[in-house]
Design a protein around this motif. Structure first.
Motif, PDB file in Angstrom:
ATOM      1  N   MET A 263       0.789  -1.253  -0.034  1.00 37.52           N
ATOM      2  CA  MET A 263       0.026  -0.068  -0.052  1.00 37.52           C
ATOM      3  C   MET A 263       0.936   1.387  -0.091  1.00 37.52           C
ATOM      4  SD  MET A 263      -2.980  -0.375  -0.507  1.00 37.52           S
ATOM      5  CE  MET A 263      -3.589   1.028  -0.220  1.00 37.52           C
ATOM      6  N   VAL A 264       1.895   1.206   0.528  1.00 36.97           N
ATOM      7  CA  VAL A 264       2.907   2.229   0.415  1.00 36.97           C
ATOM      8  C   VAL A 264       3.488   2.673  -0.832  1.00 36.97           C
ATOM      9  CG1 VAL A 264       5.174   2.986   1.027  1.00 36.97           C
ATOM     10  CG2 VAL A 264       3.946   1.862   2.706  1.00 36.97           C
ATOM     11  N   VAL A 265       3.507   1.726  -1.771  1.00 37.04           N
ATOM     12  CA  VAL A 265       3.786   1.967  -3.087  1.00 37.04           C
ATOM     13  C   VAL A 265       2.473   2.409  -3.864  1.00 37.04           C
ATOM     14  CG1 VAL A 265       4.441   0.675  -5.147  1.00 37.04           C
ATOM     15  CG2 VAL A 265       5.317  -0.047  -3.043  1.00 37.04           C
ATOM     16  N   VAL A 266       1.280   1.729  -3.529  1.00 35.11           N
ATOM     17  CA  VAL A 266      -0.061   2.290  -4.126  1.00 35.11           C
ATOM     18  C   VAL A 266       0.083   3.803  -3.701  1.00 35.11           C
ATOM     19  CG1 VAL A 266      -2.429   2.454  -3.978  1.00 35.11           C
ATOM     20  CG2 VAL A 266      -1.240   0.216  -4.110  1.00 35.11           C
ATOM     21  N   LEU A 267       0.419   4.137  -2.753  1.00 39.04           N
ATOM     22  CA  LEU A 267       0.099   5.733  -2.070  1.00 39.04           C
ATOM     23  C   LEU A 267       1.266   6.445  -2.799  1.00 39.04           C
ATOM     24  CD1 LEU A 267      -0.795   5.353   1.721  1.00 39.04           C
ATOM     25  CD2 LEU A 267      -2.359   6.009  -0.251  1.00 39.04           C
ATOM     26  N   ALA A 268       2.327   5.903  -3.151  1.00 42.27           N
ATOM     27  CA  ALA A 268       3.467   6.631  -3.895  1.00 42.27           C
ATOM     28  C   ALA A 268       3.055   7.227  -5.413  1.00 42.27           C
ATOM     29  CB  ALA A 268       4.794   5.827  -4.071  1.00 42.27           C
ATOM     30  N   ILE A 269       1.788   6.245  -5.571  1.00 38.70           N
ATOM     31  CA  ILE A 269       1.603   6.653  -6.986  1.00 38.70           C
ATOM     32  C   ILE A 269      -0.078   7.225  -6.859  1.00 38.70           C
ATOM     33  CG2 ILE A 269       0.620   5.516  -9.219  1.00 38.70           C
ATOM     34  CD1 ILE A 269       2.952   3.455  -8.738  1.00 38.70           C
ATOM     35  N   PHE A 270      -1.015   6.800  -6.108  1.00 38.65           N
ATOM     36  CA  PHE A 270      -2.393   7.526  -6.148  1.00 38.65           C
ATOM     37  C   PHE A 270      -2.504   8.252  -4.745  1.00 38.65           C
ATOM     38  CE2 PHE A 270      -3.137   3.988  -8.986  1.00 38.65           C
ATOM     39  CZ  PHE A 270      -3.812   4.672  -9.855  1.00 38.65           C
TER      40      PHE A 270
ATOM     41  N   LEU B  28      13.209   3.751  12.456  1.00 43.07           N
ATOM     42  CA  LEU B  28      13.487   2.794  11.063  1.00 43.07           C
ATOM     43  C   LEU B  28      13.042   1.492  11.255  1.00 43.07           C
ATOM     44  CD1 LEU B  28      14.720   2.606   8.451  1.00 43.07           C
ATOM     45  CD2 LEU B  28      16.794   1.800   9.405  1.00 43.07           C
ATOM     46  N   GLN B  29      13.162   1.027  12.326  1.00 44.64           N
ATOM     47  CA  GLN B  29      12.873  -0.545  12.596  1.00 44.64           C
ATOM     48  C   GLN B  29      11.329  -0.666  12.226  1.00 44.64           C
ATOM     49  OE1 GLN B  29      14.273  -0.254  16.388  1.00 44.64           O
ATOM     50  NE2 GLN B  29      12.558  -1.001  17.369  1.00 44.64           N
ATOM     51  N   ASP B  30      10.419   0.316  12.561  1.00 40.78           N
ATOM     52  CA  ASP B  30       8.967   0.300  12.275  1.00 40.78           C
ATOM     53  C   ASP B  30       8.558   0.243  10.818  1.00 40.78           C
ATOM     54  OD1 ASP B  30       8.736   0.050  14.938  1.00 40.78           O
ATOM     55  OD2 ASP B  30       8.404   2.173  15.409  1.00 40.78           O
ATOM     56  N   ILE B  31       9.275   1.192  10.111  1.00 42.43           N
ATOM     57  CA  ILE B  31       9.079   1.134   8.744  1.00 42.43           C
ATOM     58  C   ILE B  31       9.959   0.474   7.939  1.00 42.43           C
ATOM     59  CG2 ILE B  31       7.606   3.275   8.996  1.00 42.43           C
ATOM     60  CD1 ILE B  31      10.969   3.483   7.350  1.00 42.43           C
ATOM     61  N   SER B  32      11.092  -0.332   8.397  1.00 45.37           N
ATOM     62  CA  SER B  32      12.105  -0.528   7.406  1.00 45.37           C
ATOM     63  C   SER B  32      11.569  -1.735   5.936  1.00 45.37           C
ATOM     64  CB  SER B  32      13.254  -1.251   8.092  1.00 45.37           C
ATOM     65  OG  SER B  32      13.035  -2.566   8.809  1.00 45.37           O
ATOM     66  N   PRO B  88      18.250   7.078   8.173  1.00 46.63           N
ATOM     67  CA  PRO B  88      18.536   7.349   9.668  1.00 46.63           C
ATOM     68  C   PRO B  88      17.711   6.206  10.491  1.00 46.63           C
ATOM     69  CG  PRO B  88      17.732   9.065   8.269  1.00 46.63           C
ATOM     70  CD  PRO B  88      17.706   7.973   7.329  1.00 46.63           C
ATOM     71  N   PRO B  89      18.535   6.171  11.674  1.00 46.30           N
ATOM     72  CA  PRO B  89      17.759   5.185  12.495  1.00 46.30           C
ATOM     73  C   PRO B  89      16.367   5.563  12.965  1.00 46.30           C
ATOM     74  CG  PRO B  89      19.812   6.165  13.501  1.00 46.30           C
ATOM     75  CD  PRO B  89      19.811   6.629  12.185  1.00 46.30           C
ATOM     76  N   LEU B  90      16.338   7.088  13.112  1.00 47.42           N
ATOM     77  CA  LEU B  90      15.079   7.563  13.793  1.00 47.42           C
ATOM     78  C   LEU B  90      14.892   8.853  13.030  1.00 47.42           C
ATOM     79  CD1 LEU B  90      14.620   7.934  17.439  1.00 47.42           C
ATOM     80  CD2 LEU B  90      15.019   9.813  16.217  1.00 47.42           C
ATOM     81  N   VAL B  91      13.678   9.202  13.010  1.00 49.83           N
ATOM     82  CA  VAL B  91      13.430  10.402  12.498  1.00 49.83           C
ATOM     83  C   VAL B  91      12.419  11.332  13.143  1.00 49.83           C
ATOM     84  CG1 VAL B  91      12.525  11.721  10.402  1.00 49.83           C
ATOM     85  CG2 VAL B  91      13.853   9.866   9.859  1.00 49.83           C
ATOM     86  N   LEU B  99       4.716  13.452   8.363  1.00 46.47           N
ATOM     87  CA  LEU B  99       5.799  14.051   7.756  1.00 46.47           C
ATOM     88  C   LEU B  99       7.273  13.270   7.877  1.00 46.47           C
ATOM     89  CD1 LEU B  99       5.656  17.959   7.918  1.00 46.47           C
ATOM     90  CD2 LEU B  99       5.496  16.609   5.917  1.00 46.47           C
ATOM     91  N   ASN B 100       7.531  12.602   9.331  1.00 45.24           N
ATOM     92  CA  ASN B 100       8.785  12.029   9.493  1.00 45.24           C
ATOM     93  C   ASN B 100       8.685  10.562   8.707  1.00 45.24           C
ATOM     94  OD1 ASN B 100       9.795  14.111  11.126  1.00 45.24           O
ATOM     95  ND2 ASN B 100       8.847  13.383  12.973  1.00 45.24           N
ATOM     96  N   ARG B 101       7.411  10.106   8.554  1.00 43.87           N
ATOM     97  CA  ARG B 101       7.311   9.076   7.952  1.00 43.87           C
ATOM     98  C   ARG B 101       7.686   9.165   6.551  1.00 43.87           C
ATOM     99  NH1 ARG B 101       4.008   4.043   8.047  1.00 43.87           N
ATOM    100  NH2 ARG B 101       2.913   4.550   6.500  1.00 43.87           N
ATOM    101  N   ASP B 102       6.869  10.129   5.910  1.00 44.19           N
ATOM    102  CA  ASP B 102       6.850  10.441   4.480  1.00 44.19           C
ATOM    103  C   ASP B 102       8.542  10.590   4.123  1.00 44.19           C
ATOM    104  OD1 ASP B 102       4.395  10.251   4.431  1.00 44.19           O
ATOM    105  OD2 ASP B 102       3.723  12.306   4.081  1.00 44.19           O
ATOM    106  N   LEU B 103       9.334  11.197   5.159  1.00 43.30           N
ATOM    107  CA  LEU B 103      10.614  11.482   4.786  1.00 43.30           C
ATOM    108  C   LEU B 103      11.431  10.154   4.683  1.00 43.30           C
ATOM    109  CD1 LEU B 103      13.189  13.253   4.575  1.00 43.30           C
ATOM    110  CD2 LEU B 103      13.348  13.211   6.801  1.00 43.30           C
TER     111      LEU B 103
END
Lengths: 272, 603
Positions: A263-270, B28-32, B88-91, B99-103
């Motif tokens: 879904m992260v990829v989907v959101l990157a596009i949509f 990072l470990q949550d979104i890696s 980064p290990p943490l943002v 925004l931090n997640r998006d980064l």
């Protein structure tokens, strides 16, 4: 009994199913038919193998007998068997025998799934003898010019142990199907589902992004069929993100961590 | 007391200086996993993993508070190298969690795209931003929000010296209109780090050396502390000086410049905070001494891969090795020494396995190959004459059940079990048991099960001491009967050295290939990644193992991996393919699960 349920004999349809060629597969198929050669189609799920065969059958004006092979499908399921009713035993043709008797295309989908004994039946039909011996009735059928054997398989997820034997593979004219190039796939999606070009392009970008994760995160790459399904939902007014989740992401994996990442990829596009 | 006030002041001022938002932090470990998949989806290489990167010194002017706090020298930036995607290990630089997640996702996408890596920093990043936002409208929208937040975060132009202000303005223009700024105006100091861009290239690191053979024990798995953060490292000579330092640490890490600091930190905090001490160093120098001490901090170092000598070895039957950097299969790279544990005393099955043994024997008896002919079936390939005649004779009874169906279950199967016997298997898994005990029990139960199901099987173990000594232990060959002699050998296995997986798999494939069977299963039992005491580390080992497995598949073998490494999902899909491995959460369940897994695999 089950004989009729596994085969679907499609009489010549009045309408030719839509098919967009990606190369010279139509010419090759027609030439193979003229020269009475059997055809093997290989390609990933949802890349249009079945649609192509339906299209060609309609185009050549041939009846189509489709058999979806499974791991319990035996030679007698294809050839036929004796059945019993009140008056005694009688012989019932299987789909392959029907096609050989009456002419037409016999299409064995996912042929590697079938039991080993089926290949024996196919061998005599797929070389220049073009005969189908039925030992139970003592018949030896000779295939008419209108008969054509077409098999398909998916080299991607087939069991490693269950690949086609070289002696079988080398009897067929082989067509390798892949996913169409992005521009063409966009046109196919737009044409099949009736979405605008921009949405179709985004969907194809998504498909290609997901395809590059295949083998690592996904068992198999998403086919054009999935993309068309998502496009149909979008054309019917569904939110693109919801459509992609329902028609693509959830169809590709059952692992919640993977679907979340997809879904992260989907959101990157949509996204927004 | 004085010290505590000092610490409190340091914490306070650091917090003010840092302008961070811990409540909005994303780890990072949550979104890696998500970032890794996005990276691959956007065209990134499947072989690289996502890992936490070291902080980079930026050299830019710091704010007054930062100078007071003595912080702000370094920033968390992202980059891609041959081994990993470093994030980064943490943002926590933006006030909004989203925004931090998006980064994170933005940086992963940028690393995947990066169309002009050869360009200077400014041009390269603008090109990458254009490439990503062109193809991915969703990311483009997020980039817009990130740019607004990044500009709000940057030091104000009004307080800068004129040259630095011009430079800062150029960066802001490039952020807002990527592709519009051709060159960075010169200034006395480098610009404030741009968190939305990739890290500027660093000068090349020191050249690694090999030669001295390290003690095997340096692979000790009994790490007291462990963290996943990568630290920049370079190889260095061990300084010729005796003193307190040698107390310090195994992989013996220091350079002259950072020497005092390391010593200081460790003495003050004893074992507590080696991780923080390591964080304070710019580059950790790894000296190659031959002494090994119990490792206190288990960490991964960003050593640039050693070149090794790479010269072919003399002799027959040498195995090749794949070098992913040059894309070549180098011939004659590894010598495999087959070791038969001849002096092992025959023994019976250990008593604690007796109960499992009986259960497995029952289960596996059901797997014996047999041919079934099912009579009186409602459907089948032939007519079953007996019930039909009975039916005709009596003209009675129900319809159906006149067919014969053949269910043939001919399992023509050979299985080779390859167990990792490297020193890392000496680690404890709780209940007073080590990984090696678990592996040994698995070997026992597996053999018990297979001897009942009558499948042909062989057992081998492996470890390695660099490429010239890949040790291949024969526990049971295919043509040997399973008995007390084999049990004795299983009982005698002991952990040692390293894990050169590629060579071991190649040798196992050679043995298995000679077996004439329809299905040939190569089952690998391991506790971690491939590694050895030379350049066989990180991506080199992973890619070599992958190549060895691809070759095995082409030979018609079926490899499968069972691992107890909880982080294996980072690299095993690349090596084995998505569905060709399982991770066992608790190593102690391995003995029970292995035979059942086998039953599933060969069904």
């Amino acid at each position: 009994m089950t004989v009729t349920s596994i085969a679907r004999a499609v009489r010549v349809p009045s309408l030719i199913p839509r098919y967009t060629p990606t190369g010279d597969e139509i010419e090759v198929f027609e030439l193979a038919h003229q020269n009475r050669l059997p055809v093997l189609i290989k390609g990933p799920t949802g890349c249009g193998k079945t649609r192509f065969v339906e299209h060609m059958a309609a185009r050549l004006g041939l009846a189509l007998y489709t058999v979806s092979c499974h791991d319990d499908l035996s030679a007698s399921d294809l050839v036929g068997r004796h059945l019993i009713d009140a008056s005694g035993t009688y012989w019932s043709d299987g789909p392959l025998t029907q096609a050989v008797r009456h002419g037409g295309i016999c299409y064995l989908d996912e042929v590697v799934e079938a039991r080993k004994d089926t290949t024996v039946v196919l061998h005599a039909l797929s070389d220049d003898r073009r005969i189908l011996p039925i030992d139970r009735t003592g018949e030896q059928l000779e295939a008419p010019p209108g008969f054509m054997l077409v098999v398909s398989y998916n080299p991607g997820y087939q069991h490693l142990l269950k690949g086609l034997k070289p002696s079988t593979r080398q009897r067929f004219v082989s067509l390798a199907f892949g996913f169409p190039e992005a521009g063409l796939e966009g046109e196919i999606v737009a044409g099949e589902a009736g979405v605008d070009q921009a949405t179709a392009k985004r969907l194809v970008t998504l498909a290609n992004a997901l395809r590059s994760t295949a083998d690592h995160d996904l068992e198999e790459a998403p086919g054009t069929r999935l993309i068309v399904d998502a496009a149909k939902l979008i054309a019917a007014g569904c939110d693109p993100r919801v459509a992609c989740r329902a028609a693509i992401v959830e169809c590709l994996s059952d692992d919640p961590e993977i679907t979340r990442a997809l879904m992260v990829v989907v959101l990157a596009i949509f996204g927004d | 007391m004085e010290e505590q006030v000092g610490i409190a002041w340091h914490r306070l001022i650091s917090r003010f200086a840092a302008r961070r938002f811990p409540e909005a932090a994303v780890l990072l470990q949550d979104i890696s996993r998500d970032a890794a998949l996005l990276f691959r989806a956007l065209g990134g290489d499947h072989g690289v993993m996502v890992q936490a990167g070291a902080q980079s010194s930026h050299g830019a002017r710091r704010s007054l508070l930062e100078r007071l706090a003595g912080s702000g020298f370094k920033a968390d930036l992202a980059w891609l190298d041959r081994q990993a995607l470093r994030l980064p290990p943490l943002v926590d630089v933006f006030p909004d969690r989203q925004l931090n997640r998006d980064l994170y996702f933005w940086l992963a996408a940028l690393c995947a795209a990066d169309p002009r890596p050869d360009q200077p920093w400014l041009a390269r990043n603008q090109a990458a931003v254009l490439a990503v936002s062109g193809d991915f409208p969703g990311l483009a929208a997020r980039y817009g929000r990130l740019v607004a937040a990044e500009i709000a975060r940057r030091p104000p132009i009004s307080r800068m010296a004129p040259d630095e202000a011009r430079q800062e303005q150029a960066i802001r223009d490039a952020l807002q209109k990527p592709g519009s700024v051709a060159e960075l105006p010169a200034a006395r100091r480098p610009p404030h780090p741009v968190l939305l861009w990739l890290r500027p290239e660093l000068p090349a690191a020191g050249k690694p050396r090999f030669g001295a053979r390290p003690e095997p024990a340096s692979q000790a798995a009994s790490a007291l502390q462990s963290d996943k953060k990568r630290r920049m490292a370079e190889h260095a000579e061990m300084p010729e000086r005796k003193g307190g330092l040698l107390l310090f640490r195994p992989e013996s890490i220091f350079s002259w410049t950072e020497y005092a600091k390391v010593e200081h930190e460790t003495q003050e905090n004893e074992d507590q905070d080696l991780a923080r001490a390591a964080d304070d160093l710019d580059i950790i120098a790894v000296a190659q001494d031959s002494k090994s001490v119990a490792k206190k901090l288990r960490m991964s170092l960003d050593l640039s891969p050693a070149e090794g000598d790479g010269s072919p070895l003399e002799g027959n039957g040498m195995l090749p090795e794949w070098d992913y950097r040059s894309h070549t299969l180098k011939p004659d790279q590894c010598r495999v020494n087959t070791i038969l544990l001849a002096d092992a005393l025959p023994c019976a099955l250990p008593a604690h396995l007796k109960r499992d043994q009986q259960r497995l024997r029952r289960q596996f008896a059901a797997l014996q190959p047999l041919r079934q002919r099912l009579k009186a079936q409602p459907e089948g390939s032939e007519i079953d004459i007996d019930p039909y005649i009975r039916h005709l004779a009596h003209r009675s009874g129900a319809e159906g059940g006149f067919y014969l169906d053949q269910r043939k279950r001919d399992r023509d199967l050979a299985c080779l079990l390859l167990a990792d016997l490297s020193l890392s298997t000496e680690a404890w898994v709780g209940d007073g048991r080590r990984v090696i005990d678990v592996i040994r029990d698995s070997l026992f139960l597996f053999s018990e099960a297979l001897s009942v199901s009558r499948d042909r099987f062989a057992l081998y173990g492996f470890s390695s001491k660099q490429r010239s000594d890949v040790r291949f232990h024969t526990l049971k060959a295919f043509n040997e009967p399973y008995g007390d002699a084999v049990r004795g050998r299983i009982n005698a296995v002991s952990p040692g050295y390293y894990t050169r997986m590629g060579a071991a798999i190649r040798r196992a494939a050679q043995i298995l290939e000679r077996q004439k069977a329809r299905e040939r299963l190569l089952l690998l039992l391991t506790d971690g990644k491939p590694n050895d005491a030379d350049h066989y580390e990180g991506r080199y080992g992973i890619e070599d193992t992958r190549k060895a497995l691809i070759a095995a598949r082409q030979q018609g073998l079926r490899p499968f991996c069972v691992t107890v490494d909880q982080e294996a999902h980072e690299y095993l899909p690349h090596i084995f393919g998505k569905d060709n491995f399982i991770i066992i959460r608790k190593s102690s369940e391995l003995p029970a699960r292995l035979p059942l897994l086998y039953a599933l695999l060969t069904r």
